[in-house]
Motif scaffolding. Structure first.
Motif, PDB file in Angstrom:
ATOM      1  N   GLU A 191      12.449  -3.919  -6.951  1.00 15.27           N
ATOM      2  CA  GLU A 191      11.846  -2.580  -7.001  1.00 15.27           C
ATOM      3  C   GLU A 191      12.286  -1.435  -6.273  1.00 15.27           C
ATOM      4  OE1 GLU A 191       7.827  -3.886  -6.119  1.00 15.27           O
ATOM      5  OE2 GLU A 191       7.379  -5.030  -7.839  1.00 15.27           O
ATOM      6  N   LEU A 192      12.874  -1.749  -4.859  1.00 11.06           N
ATOM      7  CA  LEU A 192      13.362  -0.772  -4.103  1.00 11.06           C
ATOM      8  C   LEU A 192      14.577  -0.206  -4.669  1.00 11.06           C
ATOM      9  CD1 LEU A 192      12.454  -2.446  -0.698  1.00 11.06           C
ATOM     10  CD2 LEU A 192      11.431  -0.219  -1.684  1.00 11.06           C
ATOM     11  N   CYS A 193      15.514  -1.284  -5.217  1.00 12.78           N
ATOM     12  CA  CYS A 193      16.684  -0.755  -5.685  1.00 12.78           C
ATOM     13  C   CYS A 193      16.568  -0.028  -6.773  1.00 12.78           C
ATOM     14  CB  CYS A 193      17.703  -2.259  -5.967  1.00 12.78           C
ATOM     15  SG  CYS A 193      18.351  -3.051  -4.513  1.00 12.78           S
TER      16      CYS A 193
ATOM     17  N   ASN B 104      15.350   3.238   2.307  1.00 20.68           N
ATOM     18  CA  ASN B 104      16.156   2.253   3.254  1.00 20.68           C
ATOM     19  C   ASN B 104      15.432   1.701   4.156  1.00 20.68           C
ATOM     20  OD1 ASN B 104      18.453   3.280   1.414  1.00 20.68           O
ATOM     21  ND2 ASN B 104      19.053   4.732   2.764  1.00 20.68           N
ATOM     22  N   GLN B 105      14.535   2.537   4.817  1.00 22.79           N
ATOM     23  CA  GLN B 105      13.900   1.704   6.182  1.00 22.79           C
ATOM     24  C   GLN B 105      12.862   0.653   5.450  1.00 22.79           C
ATOM     25  OE1 GLN B 105      14.126   2.599   9.490  1.00 22.79           O
ATOM     26  NE2 GLN B 105      15.655   3.677   8.641  1.00 22.79           N
ATOM     27  N   ILE B 106      12.183   0.868   4.672  1.00 16.57           N
ATOM     28  CA  ILE B 106      11.143  -0.284   3.801  1.00 16.57           C
ATOM     29  C   ILE B 106      12.169  -1.298   3.398  1.00 16.57           C
ATOM     30  CG2 ILE B 106       9.864  -0.647   2.069  1.00 16.57           C
ATOM     31  CD1 ILE B 106       8.869   2.334   2.045  1.00 16.57           C
ATOM     32  N   ALA B 107      13.152  -0.992   3.098  1.00 16.47           N
ATOM     33  CA  ALA B 107      14.243  -2.238   2.509  1.00 16.47           C
ATOM     34  C   ALA B 107      14.460  -3.252   3.466  1.00 16.47           C
ATOM     35  CB  ALA B 107      15.333  -1.751   1.669  1.00 16.47           C
ATOM     36  N   GLN B 108      14.470  -2.723   4.597  1.00 13.55           N
ATOM     37  CA  GLN B 108      14.826  -3.604   5.832  1.00 13.55           C
ATOM     38  C   GLN B 108      13.688  -4.524   6.280  1.00 13.55           C
ATOM     39  OE1 GLN B 108      16.145  -1.352   9.187  1.00 13.55           O
ATOM     40  NE2 GLN B 108      17.621   0.029   8.010  1.00 13.55           N
ATOM     41  N   ILE B 109      12.544  -4.303   5.719  1.00 19.15           N
ATOM     42  CA  ILE B 109      11.395  -5.082   5.869  1.00 19.15           C
ATOM     43  C   ILE B 109      10.852  -5.823   4.653  1.00 19.15           C
ATOM     44  CG2 ILE B 109      10.668  -4.001   8.097  1.00 19.15           C
ATOM     45  CD1 ILE B 109       8.361  -2.646   6.558  1.00 19.15           C
TER      46      ILE B 109
ATOM     47  N   ASP C 175       0.712  -1.227  -0.254  1.00 23.06           N
ATOM     48  CA  ASP C 175      -0.016   0.026   0.061  1.00 23.06           C
ATOM     49  C   ASP C 175       0.805   1.198  -0.032  1.00 23.06           C
ATOM     50  OD1 ASP C 175      -2.701  -1.098  -0.209  1.00 23.06           O
ATOM     51  OD2 ASP C 175      -2.716  -1.388   1.909  1.00 23.06           O
ATOM     52  N   TYR C 176       2.121   1.346   0.518  1.00 23.24           N
ATOM     53  CA  TYR C 176       2.792   2.422   0.489  1.00 23.24           C
ATOM     54  C   TYR C 176       3.371   2.618  -0.734  1.00 23.24           C
ATOM     55  CZ  TYR C 176       6.501   5.578   0.957  1.00 23.24           C
ATOM     56  OH  TYR C 176       7.330   7.011   0.524  1.00 23.24           O
ATOM     57  N   TYR C 177       4.185   1.555  -1.204  1.00 17.34           N
ATOM     58  CA  TYR C 177       5.022   1.589  -2.647  1.00 17.34           C
ATOM     59  C   TYR C 177       4.109   2.054  -3.656  1.00 17.34           C
ATOM     60  CZ  TYR C 177       8.504   0.720  -5.616  1.00 17.34           C
ATOM     61  OH  TYR C 177       9.413   0.875  -6.792  1.00 17.34           O
ATOM     62  N   PHE C 178       2.869   1.178  -3.841  1.00 12.56           N
ATOM     63  CA  PHE C 178       2.004   1.381  -5.215  1.00 12.56           C
ATOM     64  C   PHE C 178       0.927   2.516  -4.734  1.00 12.56           C
ATOM     65  CE2 PHE C 178       4.577  -1.528  -7.644  1.00 12.56           C
ATOM     66  CZ  PHE C 178       4.686  -2.557  -6.700  1.00 12.56           C
ATOM     67  N   LYS C 179       1.447   3.670  -4.592  1.00 14.86           N
ATOM     68  CA  LYS C 179       0.475   4.533  -4.277  1.00 14.86           C
ATOM     69  C   LYS C 179      -0.866   5.081  -4.865  1.00 14.86           C
ATOM     70  CE  LYS C 179       3.927   7.826  -1.815  1.00 14.86           C
ATOM     71  NZ  LYS C 179       4.313   9.153  -1.730  1.00 14.86           N
TER      72      LYS C 179
END
Length: 370
Positions: free
Chosen positions: A170-172, A156-161, A8-12
């Motif tokens: 996708e995050l990279c 960076n925070q989201i990548a940790q979870i 939900d956060y990433y695909f706004k």
């Protein structure tokens, strides 16, 4: 819950009013996002003023749009912003003036000095000084740098979870795009700063300066990289991964004053990619030009602030909601499809399907004015 948050956060632009999101989910998403965002802002905080370089323990709460413009459209000290349309559960739909479009990157002394010309409503006459344009560009890129710094730390925070390789990929990819954007914002900021300090002339070119004899219910100021011109020719290829390729911006301002409004569009004189757009745009009449600006603002930016007095015919307009959710980050097509997808996604063909809140029928009366 963790997977729900990430998606939900990433695909706004997903439908956050979906029945799968119950009240408990929404509350949990907000709490988790709030914790991560707080940590991202802490990690993104600098030690020195970005403009003068001096050590700074208390940064100025700078507004991305002049506060006097926000005050003119505020109702009980609050304004709506784009989430009134998009409705992301982690974000507010209304904001108080002290938190509307703010960022903390420069010291109070610099903020009070370097923006004093453009933040004076008396300076908006028929001819704008190059200094005012440089101040606007400088503010826009400071805001963009601040937002991108926070977003980098946020991802960076989201990548940790993140719990699988696809999400990490996708995050990279997003972080690489963030870093490239940041480099360009810094370069454009440095140019605006040099223009300001050295008092250079003819460094910015005005595409439109329009004085409207009524107060529009929206305040806006930002740098925007147009994808297409009015004939669907590509201006900025956002998929070009070459470090030598430069994204070119235009600067758009919508300033509601006490009894009138200013609509300003300008660009760096070195930007050659907008030549066709400028020629196409100048052929339009005033209403058509305002239609274009209105469309660009809602299609390309989330930093839109508008009066709470705007009716449901605006905030519940399906076409406007759909337009506000556009984002190039979700165009995951193959190489052969990307350019055509961009043309279709950011075409101006549907500009007449949305309400234009820059037109007289949506004007507002500023409190205390006749």
């Amino acid at each position: 819950m963790q997977n729900l948050f990430e998606n939900d956060y990433y695909f706004k632009d997903l439908d956050f009013n979906s029945e799968r999101l119950n009240k408990s989910d929404e509350i949990n998403i907000k709490k988790q996002y709030s914790r991560i965002l707080k940590k991202a802002r802490e990690d993104a905080k600098l030690d020195n003023c970005y403009f003068c370089g001096k050590k700074c323990t208390s940064f100025c709460n700078s507004h991305s749009v002049p506060r006097f413009c926000l005050e003119n459209i505020a109702v009980n000290g609050e304004v709506n912003y784009s989430n009134k349309l998009i409705k992301i559960p982690t974000e507010k739909e209304e904001k108080g003036l002290n938190e509307t479009g703010t960022f903390r990157l420069i010291c109070r002394e610099c903020d009070s000095k370097i923006f004093k010309d453009y933040e004076n409503s008396d300076n908006y006459k028929e001819i704008l000084s190059m200094r005012i344009l440089a101040e606007i560009a400088l503010k826009n890129y400071l805001k963009s740098i601040s937002k991108r710094n926070v977003e980098i730390e946020l991802y960076n925070q989201i990548a940790q979870i993140a719990d699988n390789s696809l999400k990490m990929q996708e995050l990279c990819e997003k972080q690489l795009k963030n870093q490239m954007d940041l480099m360009e914002y810094v370069e454009n900021y440095n140019r605006a700063k040099k223009v300001l300090i050295k008092s250079w002339n003819d460094e910015y070119f005005i595409i439109l300066f329009k004085e409207l004899n009524y107060v529009v219910p929206v305040a806006f100021q930002s740098n925007i990289a147009l994808i297409c011109d009015l004939e669907n020719n590509i201006i900025n290829d956002i998929y070009n991964e070459s470090m030598k390729y430069k994204i070119e911006d235009i600067q758009i301002c919508i300033f509601p004053l006490k009894q009138k409004s200013i609509v300003l569009v300008f660009m760096d004189s070195k930007n050659k990619g907008y030549r066709k757009f400028y020629k196409q745009f100048k052929k339009l009449n005033e209403k058509e030009q305002l239609d274009i600006i209105n469309y660009i603002v809602f299609a390309y930016s989330e930093d839109i602030f508008f009066s709470k007095n705007i009716g449901n015919e605006i905030t519940e307009n399906e076409n406007l909601i759909k337009l506000s959710k556009k984002t190039s980050d979700l165009l995951l097509f193959n190489e052969d499809m990307k350019e055509n997808a961009l043309r279709k996604q950011f075409s101006f063909d549907e500009k007449d399907k949305i309400p234009n809140i820059l037109l007289p029928e949506y004007k507002i009366i500023v409190k205390g004015e006749n």
